[in-house]
Design an enzyme around this catalytic site. Sequence first.
Site, PDB file in Angstrom:
ATOM      1  CG  ASP A   1       2.729   4.222  -4.523  1.00 56.75           C
ATOM      2  OD1 ASP A   1       2.720   5.244  -3.849  1.00 56.75           O
ATOM      3  OD2 ASP A   1       1.875   3.331  -4.416  1.00 56.75           O
TER       4      ASP A   1
ATOM      5  CG  HIS B   1      -4.351   0.279  -8.404  1.00 59.57           C
ATOM      6  ND1 HIS B   1      -5.670   0.212  -8.049  1.00 59.57           N
ATOM      7  CD2 HIS B   1      -3.769   1.179  -7.571  1.00 59.57           C
ATOM      8  CE1 HIS B   1      -5.884   1.051  -7.058  1.00 59.57           C
ATOM      9  NE2 HIS B   1      -4.754   1.651  -6.739  1.00 59.57           N
TER      10      HIS B   1
ATOM     11  CG  HIS C   1      -2.019   0.913   1.305  1.00 58.62           C
ATOM     12  ND1 HIS C   1      -2.307   1.802   0.316  1.00 58.62           N
ATOM     13  CD2 HIS C   1      -2.917   1.172   2.299  1.00 58.62           C
ATOM     14  CE1 HIS C   1      -3.318   2.567   0.678  1.00 58.62           C
ATOM     15  NE2 HIS C   1      -3.716   2.208   1.889  1.00 58.62           N
TER      16      HIS C   1
HETATM   17  C1  COA Z   1      -1.161  -3.445  -6.065  1.00 59.35           C
HETATM   18  C2  COA Z   1      -1.230  -4.977  -5.980  1.00 59.35           C
HETATM   19  C3  COA Z   1      -1.056  -5.373  -4.496  1.00 59.35           C
HETATM   20  C4  COA Z   1      -2.586  -5.449  -6.513  1.00 59.35           C
HETATM   21  O1  COA Z   1      -2.701  -6.781  -6.230  1.00 59.35           O
HETATM   22  P1  COA Z   1      -3.901  -7.705  -6.758  1.00 59.35           P
HETATM   23  O2  COA Z   1      -5.034  -6.887  -7.217  1.00 59.35           O
HETATM   24  O3  COA Z   1      -4.159  -8.701  -5.689  1.00 59.35           O
HETATM   25  O4  COA Z   1      -3.310  -8.374  -8.057  1.00 59.35           O
HETATM   26  P2  COA Z   1      -2.675  -9.807  -8.153  1.00 59.35           P
HETATM   27  O5  COA Z   1      -1.623  -9.982  -7.095  1.00 59.35           O
HETATM   28  O6  COA Z   1      -3.782 -10.812  -8.170  1.00 59.35           O
HETATM   29  O7  COA Z   1      -1.985  -9.733  -9.580  1.00 59.35           O
HETATM   30  C5  COA Z   1      -2.463 -10.346 -10.778  1.00 59.35           C
HETATM   31  C6  COA Z   1      -1.284 -10.935 -11.519  1.00 59.35           C
HETATM   32  O8  COA Z   1      -0.317  -9.923 -11.807  1.00 59.35           O
HETATM   33  C7  COA Z   1       0.923 -10.202 -11.151  1.00 59.35           C
HETATM   34  N1  COA Z   1       1.394  -8.935 -10.572  1.00 59.35           N
HETATM   35  C8  COA Z   1       0.648  -7.984  -9.948  1.00 59.35           C
HETATM   36  N2  COA Z   1       1.404  -6.931  -9.618  1.00 59.35           N
HETATM   37  C9  COA Z   1       2.663  -7.229 -10.031  1.00 59.35           C
HETATM   38  C10 COA Z   1       3.887  -6.529  -9.961  1.00 59.35           C
HETATM   39  N3  COA Z   1       3.951  -5.312  -9.416  1.00 59.35           N
HETATM   40  N4  COA Z   1       4.993  -7.110 -10.452  1.00 59.35           N
HETATM   41  C11 COA Z   1       4.919  -8.338 -11.029  1.00 59.35           C
HETATM   42  N5  COA Z   1       3.768  -9.071 -11.143  1.00 59.35           N
HETATM   43  C12 COA Z   1       2.663  -8.513 -10.628  1.00 59.35           C
HETATM   44  C13 COA Z   1       0.581 -11.216 -10.074  1.00 59.35           C
HETATM   45  O9  COA Z   1       1.710 -12.023  -9.751  1.00 59.35           O
HETATM   46  C14 COA Z   1      -0.518 -11.987 -10.738  1.00 59.35           C
HETATM   47  O10 COA Z   1       0.063 -12.855 -11.679  1.00 59.35           O
HETATM   48  P3  COA Z   1      -0.559 -14.327 -11.950  1.00 59.35           P
HETATM   49  O11 COA Z   1      -1.976 -14.078 -12.373  1.00 59.35           O
HETATM   50  O12 COA Z   1       0.315 -14.926 -12.989  1.00 59.35           O
HETATM   51  O13 COA Z   1      -0.490 -15.034 -10.619  1.00 59.35           O
HETATM   52  C15 COA Z   1      -0.111  -5.605  -6.839  1.00 59.35           C
HETATM   53  O14 COA Z   1      -0.253  -5.213  -8.181  1.00 59.35           O
HETATM   54  C16 COA Z   1       1.283  -5.267  -6.337  1.00 59.35           C
HETATM   55  O15 COA Z   1       1.790  -5.960  -5.434  1.00 59.35           O
HETATM   56  N6  COA Z   1       1.946  -4.194  -6.894  1.00 59.35           N
HETATM   57  C17 COA Z   1       3.248  -3.760  -6.418  1.00 59.35           C
HETATM   58  C18 COA Z   1       3.084  -2.930  -5.170  1.00 59.35           C
HETATM   59  C19 COA Z   1       2.542  -1.535  -5.455  1.00 59.35           C
HETATM   60  O16 COA Z   1       2.993  -0.841  -6.355  1.00 59.35           O
HETATM   61  N7  COA Z   1       1.558  -1.135  -4.646  1.00 59.35           N
HETATM   62  C20 COA Z   1       0.978   0.207  -4.716  1.00 59.35           C
HETATM   63  C21 COA Z   1      -0.433   0.182  -5.163  1.00 59.35           C
HETATM   64  S1  COA Z   1      -1.008   1.855  -5.395  1.00 59.35           S
END
Ligand code: COA
Length: 494
Positions: free
Chosen positions: A395, A339, A300
């Site tokens: 971010d 996201h 987050h």
């Molecule tokens: C923001 C976040 C937590 C959203 O998570 P979510 O909605 O649960 O999405 P998921 O984790 O289900 O992601 C879907 C797919 O994309 C991949 N993915 C998501 N974000 C990714 C990232 N930043 N880098 C690499 N792969 C990523 C996941 O591994 C998943 O792959 P799969 O379907 O092969 O298993 C996630 O994108 C993330 O961890 N981003 C990095 C942290 C970040 O920038 N957070 C700030 C948000 S404003």
Amino acid sequence: MGQPADSSSSQSDSLTVRDNRTGKTYTVPIKDNVVSATAFKAIVAPRKPQDREENDPEKGLRVSDKGFLNTAVIHSQITYIDGEAGVLRYRQVGYPIEQLALHSSHLETGYLLIYGALPSKAQLKLFESEVMHHSIVHADAENFFRSFRYDAHPMAMLTSAFAYLGSYYSEANPSLQGQNLFTKSDPASLANMDKQIYRLIGKATTLAAMAYRVRQGRDFVTPPSGLSYTGQFLYQMDHLGQEDYRPSPVLEKALDVLFLLHADHELNASATTVLQTGSSLVDPYSAIAAGCASLYGPLHGGANEAVIRMLISIGSPENVPAFLEAVKKREKVLSGFGHRVYKTSDPRSFIIRKTADEVFKVTGKDELLETAMALHDAAIKDDYFVSRRLAPNVDFWSGLIYRAMGFPYDFFPVLFAVPRVVGWLAHWRQMMLQEGGVKIWRPRQIYVGAAKRDYVPTEKREVVEGAKNSPIPVVHGGISKRTAMAEFKGKSKL
Ligand SMILES: CC(C)(COP(=O)(O)OP(=O)(O)OC[C@H]1O[C@@H](n2cnc3c(N)ncnc32)[C@H](O)[C@@H]1OP(=O)(O)O)[C@@H](O)C(=O)NCCC(=O)NCCS
């Protein structure tokens, strides 16, 4: 699924559910394109011998949604996001974030989020002066901040400081004043609520600046008057006694735009935490402290700090391909991408990109920018990210601006939390005043643990071992080599 019985709107705005266990059909109303999860509780079936007692179908069907992927928990008028279209609007589906970033200020936008409409001149003046008036903290707060270890993370300080702040205001504590303190909606209750809102927004910058100064080994300063919200924040962090000190107007404005963009984002993890905590009718200071703790996590508000550490670890543009390969092998995460809601683009990231250029004009370009650009350009073209609809989020760029402004990395989440106080309070206030009162947020679980069993005496137990199922002895820190070798009551080791 059955067909609706007829085409009249009351019948057609519903879901027909057939329970194949019993053959019974149920009609579940659809309103605002939502079905109520509690309506499914009426769906019952006889318990079969193989059913666990914890999953008794006679107690009604439950609805599972791990991580709230598709569960609406509140009716809200505060923020609208269309993740598919990359749209973010504050209040009444009216004010696009791009227009607010261009014409409004953080406090004016805060007013909009909390009270629902853009203020008149007089209303804004009152709100701003109340917030600024409440920026000073009790002198004892100095001792509180000095009690942290020299290297305490500023988010640990800020989170604790919000809870600490609440200890000063017994009149704002429903545990002491009665549980309907904030839910009555009468003028006295509304005024009391507003006072806490002014205090929390006004003191957020002061507490954050104190957390900053503790780490720098500086004395604290009294919040100055006559400056903007971000101007007085910069002043409180940076003033070292110089005469007529005035923070850079470019940085003051850039920070204000960043604050406005971070003011609210619908039901993200921290706003949900504020509501979850507030649903027990605890005081707003404790609820905000809980939200602040939630924001601290790397998924987050901690992501902007993670982006910079990631860029430093990549080092230079030529290392980008190898880094992306590691991400695809799931050895690394591309921080600042992806996201839960935005699936095409994060509209805030475009405004932030422009703000970054304004800041770099006065601070000079950040040396990590080239690596960031190379990473960005490669990722948005790469099939791994395209197919998963992972775009840069807010971010990805904000950390670069904070770094260019000279903030320490661990202060980045603080720069996210301070403006988000406005959004947290808007959601908290809305929930306190919602029709029908506040219901405590108490989700269900699916129990998959052991069934009922009887206590077994130690000598007759089957031993359960393994890293996840029994405690692991840990290395004890704090004992120097010399102490370990010292003699103690005739023994060679402690
Ligand atoms: C923001 C976040 C937590 C959203 O998570 P979510 O909605 O649960 O999405 P998921 O984790 O289900 O992601 C879907 C797919 O994309 C991949 N993915 C998501 N974000 C990714 C990232 N930043 N880098 C690499 N792969 C990523 C996941 O591994 C998943 O792959 P799969 O379907 O092969 O298993 C996630 O994108 C993330 O961890 N981003 C990095 C942290 C970040 O920038 N957070 C700030 C948000 S404003």
